[in-house]
Scaffold this motif. Structure first.
Motif, mmCIF file in Angstrom:
data_model
loop_
_atom_site.group_PDB
_atom_site.id
_atom_site.type_symbol
_atom_site.label_atom_id
_atom_site.label_comp_id
_atom_site.label_asym_id
_atom_site.label_seq_id
_atom_site.Cartn_x
_atom_site.Cartn_y
_atom_site.Cartn_z
ATOM 1 N N PRO A 17 0.795 -1.232 0.000
ATOM 2 C CA PRO A 17 0.000 0.000 0.000
ATOM 3 C C PRO A 17 0.831 1.288 0.000
ATOM 4 O O PRO A 17 0.326 2.337 -0.377
ATOM 5 C CB PRO A 17 -0.829 -0.107 1.288
ATOM 6 C CG PRO A 17 -0.925 -1.573 1.554
ATOM 7 C CD PRO A 17 0.371 -2.152 1.062
ATOM 8 N N LYS A 18 2.089 1.212 0.372
ATOM 9 C CA LYS A 18 2.943 2.402 0.398
ATOM 10 C C LYS A 18 3.433 2.805 -0.991
ATOM 11 O O LYS A 18 3.865 3.928 -1.190
ATOM 12 C CB LYS A 18 4.153 2.159 1.298
ATOM 13 C CG LYS A 18 3.779 1.933 2.742
ATOM 14 C CD LYS A 18 4.995 1.529 3.554
ATOM 15 C CE LYS A 18 4.541 1.144 4.949
ATOM 16 N NZ LYS A 18 5.526 0.340 5.635
ATOM 17 N N LYS B 257 -1.366 3.064 -4.909
ATOM 18 C CA LYS B 257 -2.260 4.211 -4.701
ATOM 19 C C LYS B 257 -2.958 4.598 -6.002
ATOM 20 O O LYS B 257 -4.159 4.866 -6.016
ATOM 21 C CB LYS B 257 -1.483 5.390 -4.124
ATOM 22 C CG LYS B 257 -1.025 5.129 -2.698
ATOM 23 C CD LYS B 257 -0.158 6.236 -2.163
ATOM 24 C CE LYS B 257 0.319 5.864 -0.769
ATOM 25 N NZ LYS B 257 1.311 6.764 -0.241
ATOM 26 N N LYS B 258 -2.217 4.600 -7.085
ATOM 27 C CA LYS B 258 -2.806 4.891 -8.392
ATOM 28 C C LYS B 258 -3.834 3.814 -8.765
ATOM 29 O O LYS B 258 -4.893 4.104 -9.312
ATOM 30 C CB LYS B 258 -1.708 4.977 -9.458
ATOM 31 C CG LYS B 258 -2.168 5.485 -10.789
ATOM 32 C CD LYS B 258 -0.988 5.635 -11.732
ATOM 33 C CE LYS B 258 -1.410 6.198 -13.059
ATOM 34 N NZ LYS B 258 -0.271 6.359 -13.976
ATOM 35 N N GLY B 259 -3.517 2.578 -8.419
ATOM 36 C CA GLY B 259 -4.431 1.472 -8.676
ATOM 37 C C GLY B 259 -5.754 1.632 -7.943
ATOM 38 O O GLY B 259 -6.804 1.221 -8.433
ATOM 39 N N MET B 260 -5.722 2.233 -6.769
ATOM 40 C CA MET B 260 -6.954 2.455 -5.999
ATOM 41 C C MET B 260 -7.886 3.433 -6.725
ATOM 42 O O MET B 260 -9.101 3.286 -6.668
ATOM 43 C CB MET B 260 -6.637 2.975 -4.594
ATOM 44 C CG MET B 260 -5.980 1.955 -3.683
ATOM 45 S SD MET B 260 -7.014 0.501 -3.391
ATOM 46 C CE MET B 260 -6.269 -0.684 -4.478
ATOM 47 N N TYR B 261 -7.306 4.419 -7.411
ATOM 48 C CA TYR B 261 -8.138 5.336 -8.203
ATOM 49 C C TYR B 261 -8.821 4.585 -9.350
ATOM 50 O O TYR B 261 -10.001 4.785 -9.632
ATOM 51 C CB TYR B 261 -7.312 6.506 -8.755
ATOM 52 C CG TYR B 261 -6.823 7.452 -7.690
ATOM 53 C CD1 TYR B 261 -7.725 8.148 -6.898
ATOM 54 C CD2 TYR B 261 -5.466 7.649 -7.488
ATOM 55 C CE1 TYR B 261 -7.284 9.026 -5.916
ATOM 56 C CE2 TYR B 261 -5.017 8.523 -6.501
ATOM 57 C CZ TYR B 261 -5.933 9.208 -5.720
ATOM 58 O OH TYR B 261 -5.492 10.068 -4.753
#
Length: 171
Positions: free
Chosen positions: A146-147, A152-156
């Motif tokens: 997650p870091k 993080k881009k994948g979460m978008y």
């Protein structure tokens, strides 16, 4: 010398990669048959197949339904001949001419595999394939920590995909 423990994210990546390679053929079949099934209520890629059957004479409209199936709607009657949506039936001789639109052999087999249910001997393959696709969904979240910026881009992208799915479900 002690073995180094492989991190879970690396193990998931390895399984994800090789399972993806292993299932690439069936994913191709499901993707292609899924696209073709969108057009199943049309005659896209289908050819007309005409068969002649000897039935019992003097069958009524209700008795013809299981034989002519979806095309059992009577259009007109002329003498002994009953004209239906997908063929005709001669009440005197019992001869039925049935017209059916069918996909080419291999595409028909693909579509039947795609639509397999518990009456099909191959339904367990659909369950395995569905479980493998679920693994792909969840393993994608363990491929990166997650870091990392890629996570993080994948979460978008995940949020966008969920929103699109909800829109498609409710339109």
């Amino acid at each position: 010398m002690a073995k180094r423990k492989t991190p879970a994210s690396l193990q998931v990546r390895i399984i994800h990669r090789y399972l993806g390679y292993f299932l690439s053929g069936i994913m191709f079949v499901y993707a292609l048959s899924g696209i073709i099934m969108v057009y199943r209520n049309t005659d896209f890629l289908k050819t007309e197949v005409v068969t002649e059957k000897k039935l019992a004479p003097n069958l009524n409209d209700r008795q013809l339904k299981p034989i002519f199936k979806k095309g059992a709607e009577v259009l007109k009657k002329e003498g002994d001949v009953v004209y239906l949506k997908n063929g005709n039936y001669n009440k005197k001789t019992g001869i039925a001419i049935i017209k059916k639109m069918e996909l080419p052999f291999i595409l028909d087999k693909m579509e039947h595999l795609h639509k397999a249910n518990t009456n099909s001997p191959l339904y367990f393959l659909n369950i395995f394939f569905g479980a493998a696709l679920l693994f792909f969904v969840f393993s994608a979240f363990w491929m990166y920590t997650p870091k990392m910026p890629v996570f993080k881009k994948g979460m978008y992208f995940t949020a966008g995909g969920i929103i699109l799915t909800l829109i498609l479900l409710f339109i």
